[in-house]
Design a protein around this motif. Structure first.
Motif, PDB file in Angstrom:
ATOM      1  N   TRP A 104       0.825  -1.212   0.000  1.00 23.93           N
ATOM      2  CA  TRP A 104       0.000   0.000   0.000  1.00 23.93           C
ATOM      3  C   TRP A 104       0.855   1.255   0.000  1.00 23.93           C
ATOM      4  CZ3 TRP A 104      -5.159   0.611  -0.533  1.00 23.93           C
ATOM      5  CH2 TRP A 104      -5.949  -0.531  -0.415  1.00 23.93           C
ATOM      6  N   VAL A 105       1.925   1.253   0.791  1.00 22.10           N
ATOM      7  CA  VAL A 105       2.719   2.480   0.989  1.00 22.10           C
ATOM      8  C   VAL A 105       3.467   2.880  -0.284  1.00 22.10           C
ATOM      9  CG1 VAL A 105       4.717   3.425   2.216  1.00 22.10           C
ATOM     10  CG2 VAL A 105       2.950   2.202   3.477  1.00 22.10           C
ATOM     11  N   VAL A 106       4.084   1.917  -0.938  1.00 25.29           N
ATOM     12  CA  VAL A 106       4.920   2.252  -2.099  1.00 25.29           C
ATOM     13  C   VAL A 106       4.114   2.907  -3.223  1.00 25.29           C
ATOM     14  CG1 VAL A 106       6.322   1.255  -3.941  1.00 25.29           C
ATOM     15  CG2 VAL A 106       6.718   0.589  -1.564  1.00 25.29           C
ATOM     16  N   PRO A 107       2.943   2.368  -3.623  1.00 24.85           N
ATOM     17  CA  PRO A 107       2.170   3.086  -4.652  1.00 24.85           C
ATOM     18  C   PRO A 107       1.760   4.492  -4.218  1.00 24.85           C
ATOM     19  CG  PRO A 107       1.376   0.837  -4.420  1.00 24.85           C
ATOM     20  CD  PRO A 107       2.330   1.065  -3.301  1.00 24.85           C
ATOM     21  N   MET A 108       1.432   4.662  -2.914  1.00 28.73           N
ATOM     22  CA  MET A 108       1.055   5.996  -2.448  1.00 28.73           C
ATOM     23  C   MET A 108       2.231   6.962  -2.541  1.00 28.73           C
ATOM     24  SD  MET A 108      -1.307   4.976   0.828  1.00 28.73           S
ATOM     25  CE  MET A 108      -1.500   6.675   1.341  1.00 28.73           C
ATOM     26  N   LEU A 109       3.436   6.494  -2.234  1.00 31.34           N
ATOM     27  CA  LEU A 109       4.618   7.351  -2.357  1.00 31.34           C
ATOM     28  C   LEU A 109       4.848   7.756  -3.811  1.00 31.34           C
ATOM     29  CD1 LEU A 109       7.066   5.551   0.107  1.00 31.34           C
ATOM     30  CD2 LEU A 109       6.109   7.843   0.379  1.00 31.34           C
ATOM     31  N   ILE A 110       4.644   6.805  -4.713  1.00 33.07           N
ATOM     32  CA  ILE A 110       4.857   7.104  -6.137  1.00 33.07           C
ATOM     33  C   ILE A 110       3.822   8.111  -6.636  1.00 33.07           C
ATOM     34  CG2 ILE A 110       4.838   6.099  -8.448  1.00 33.07           C
ATOM     35  CD1 ILE A 110       5.949   3.524  -7.190  1.00 33.07           C
ATOM     36  N   ILE A 111       2.548   7.911  -6.230  1.00 31.28           N
ATOM     37  CA  ILE A 111       1.500   8.858  -6.645  1.00 31.28           C
ATOM     38  C   ILE A 111       1.768  10.246  -6.061  1.00 31.28           C
ATOM     39  CG2 ILE A 111      -0.952   9.397  -6.408  1.00 31.28           C
ATOM     40  CD1 ILE A 111      -1.471   6.363  -6.516  1.00 31.28           C
ATOM     41  N   ALA A 112       2.142  10.297  -4.776  1.00 30.12           N
ATOM     42  CA  ALA A 112       2.445  11.589  -4.157  1.00 30.12           C
ATOM     43  C   ALA A 112       3.636  12.256  -4.845  1.00 30.12           C
ATOM     44  CB  ALA A 112       2.730  11.402  -2.669  1.00 30.12           C
ATOM     45  N   GLY A 114       4.454  11.935  -8.028  1.00 30.01           N
ATOM     46  CA  GLY A 114       3.957  12.478  -9.288  1.00 30.01           C
ATOM     47  C   GLY A 114       3.183  13.767  -9.080  1.00 30.01           C
ATOM     48  N   TYR A 115       2.413  13.818  -7.987  1.00 30.23           N
ATOM     49  CA  TYR A 115       1.653  15.039  -7.686  1.00 30.23           C
ATOM     50  C   TYR A 115       2.605  16.203  -7.385  1.00 30.23           C
ATOM     51  CZ  TYR A 115      -1.153  18.379  -5.077  1.00 30.23           C
ATOM     52  OH  TYR A 115      -1.736  19.532  -4.621  1.00 30.23           O
ATOM     53  N   LEU A 116       3.617  15.952  -6.560  1.00 26.94           N
ATOM     54  CA  LEU A 116       4.556  17.028  -6.224  1.00 26.94           C
ATOM     55  C   LEU A 116       5.321  17.509  -7.450  1.00 26.94           C
ATOM     56  CD1 LEU A 116       6.033  15.946  -2.774  1.00 26.94           C
ATOM     57  CD2 LEU A 116       4.466  17.819  -3.271  1.00 26.94           C
ATOM     58  N   LEU A 117       5.612  16.587  -8.362  1.00 25.90           N
ATOM     59  CA  LEU A 117       6.287  16.985  -9.604  1.00 25.90           C
ATOM     60  C   LEU A 117       5.404  17.935 -10.403  1.00 25.90           C
ATOM     61  CD1 LEU A 117       8.361  16.792 -11.895  1.00 25.90           C
ATOM     62  CD2 LEU A 117       7.206  14.696 -12.634  1.00 25.90           C
ATOM     63  N   TRP A 118       4.125  17.599 -10.543  1.00 32.02           N
ATOM     64  CA  TRP A 118       3.228  18.417 -11.368  1.00 32.02           C
ATOM     65  C   TRP A 118       2.918  19.751 -10.706  1.00 32.02           C
ATOM     66  CZ3 TRP A 118       1.663  19.172 -16.009  1.00 32.02           C
ATOM     67  CH2 TRP A 118       0.513  19.951 -16.247  1.00 32.02           C
ATOM     68  N   ILE A 119       2.685  19.721  -9.395  1.00 24.57           N
ATOM     69  CA  ILE A 119       2.251  20.936  -8.715  1.00 24.57           C
ATOM     70  C   ILE A 119       3.406  21.901  -8.467  1.00 24.57           C
ATOM     71  CG2 ILE A 119       2.597  20.280  -6.295  1.00 24.57           C
ATOM     72  CD1 ILE A 119      -0.547  21.893  -7.781  1.00 24.57           C
ATOM     73  N   GLY A 120       4.626  21.434  -8.664  1.00 24.71           N
ATOM     74  CA  GLY A 120       5.792  22.246  -8.324  1.00 24.71           C
ATOM     75  C   GLY A 120       5.876  23.557  -9.082  1.00 24.71           C
ATOM     76  N   GLY A 121       5.229  23.644 -10.245  1.00 25.56           N
ATOM     77  CA  GLY A 121       5.266  24.893 -10.996  1.00 25.56           C
ATOM     78  C   GLY A 121       4.393  25.978 -10.398  1.00 25.56           C
ATOM     79  N   GLU A 198      12.356  18.832 -15.021  1.00 29.23           N
ATOM     80  CA  GLU A 198      11.971  18.343 -13.703  1.00 29.23           C
ATOM     81  C   GLU A 198      11.573  16.863 -13.747  1.00 29.23           C
ATOM     82  OE1 GLU A 198      11.089  21.104 -10.429  1.00 29.23           O
ATOM     83  OE2 GLU A 198       9.298  21.330 -11.678  1.00 29.23           O
ATOM     84  N   THR A 199      10.948  16.434 -14.833  1.00 27.38           N
ATOM     85  CA  THR A 199      10.580  15.020 -14.947  1.00 27.38           C
ATOM     86  C   THR A 199      11.830  14.138 -14.974  1.00 27.38           C
ATOM     87  OG1 THR A 199       8.579  15.616 -16.166  1.00 27.38           O
ATOM     88  CG2 THR A 199       9.329  13.340 -16.337  1.00 27.38           C
TER      89      THR A 199
END
Length: 226
Positions: A104-112, A114-121, A198-199
């Motif tokens: 459960w934890v690893v997919p949540m870390l990966i999704i989070a 991806g979110y931080l990458l996108w929202i960083g702008g 950034e990606t």
């Protein structure tokens, strides 16, 4: 060595002089310039940088050279770790409960990440925060007994580790080839160039941190015997 040796006095005096010089430079930076401050100038140019988040504007545009070198330092650190030899012995495989939690934890870390990458702008986030979460996912996998922390084989891992630096440098050289300065983004493309960099940096940082946690060159996993 006797206490009357000139070196015993020279070293403290030299350190005190360096300290005084640094303090003078710091104080001059704060008070010695009566014109417009750099922070105000940078904030004024944020809308032209390709990112509305001032931190991302500074890291990926105004001082992009420095960020490129930071990625190179991470890559050099990983190469230094690999030069020490093979990775340490893997942890024991996790029991059923911990293994389920890791699932459960690893997919949540990966999704989070991806979110931080996108929202960083637009908000706090970006490649370093996203890469840190990907690295944490790798560390979690390693602690649960995965010998390669979910990382690919060494050949692809080398590509991932160098990807951030390569993409950064390639964007800069391409802009130079188009007649612009190195890492001088045209305003119309700045957002997408920064997102591309950034990606690559996110994947590179995540792979580098997870690989560094293993403590050496990746171990070759042998196929299970029939």
């Amino acid at each position: 060595m006797s206490s009357s040796n000139p070196q015993t006095l020279l070293i403290p005096l030299l350190l005190a002089a360096i300290g005084a010089l640094l303090f003078w430079a710091f104080w001059s930076g704060l008070t010695g310039h009566e014109g417009e401050r750099l922070a105000a100038l940078a904030l004024e140019r944020v809308p032209e940088s390709g990112a509305s988040n001032p931190v991302t504007s500074v890291l990926l545009n105004f001082r992009a050279y420095d960020t490129l070198l930071e990625l190179a330092v991470l890559l050099a650190a990983l190469l230094g770790i690999w030069s020490l030899g093979p990775a340490a012995a893997p942890y024991q495989p996790a029991a059923l409960l911990l293994d389920s939690l890791v699932g459960w934890v690893v997919p949540m870390l990966i999704i989070a990440g991806g979110y931080l990458l996108w929202i960083g702008g637009q908000a706090p986030g970006g490649a370093f925060q996203a890469g840190a979460l990907l690295g944490a996912a790798g560390v979690t996998l390693a602690l649960s007994g995965r010998p390669n922390a979910g990382l690919p084989g060494e050949a692809w891992l080398r590509v991932l580790a160098a990807l951030g630096t390569l993409v950064f440098a390639l964007v800069g050289l391409t802009l130079m080839g188009l007649g612009l300065g190195f890492l001088t983004y045209p305003p119309a493309l700045a957002k997408w160039l920064i997102l591309t960099i950034e990606t690559g940096a996110t994947l590179s940082i995540g792979a580098t941190l997870a690989a560094a946690f293993l403590g050496g060159r990746p171990r070759t996993t042998r196929p299970a015997e029939p």
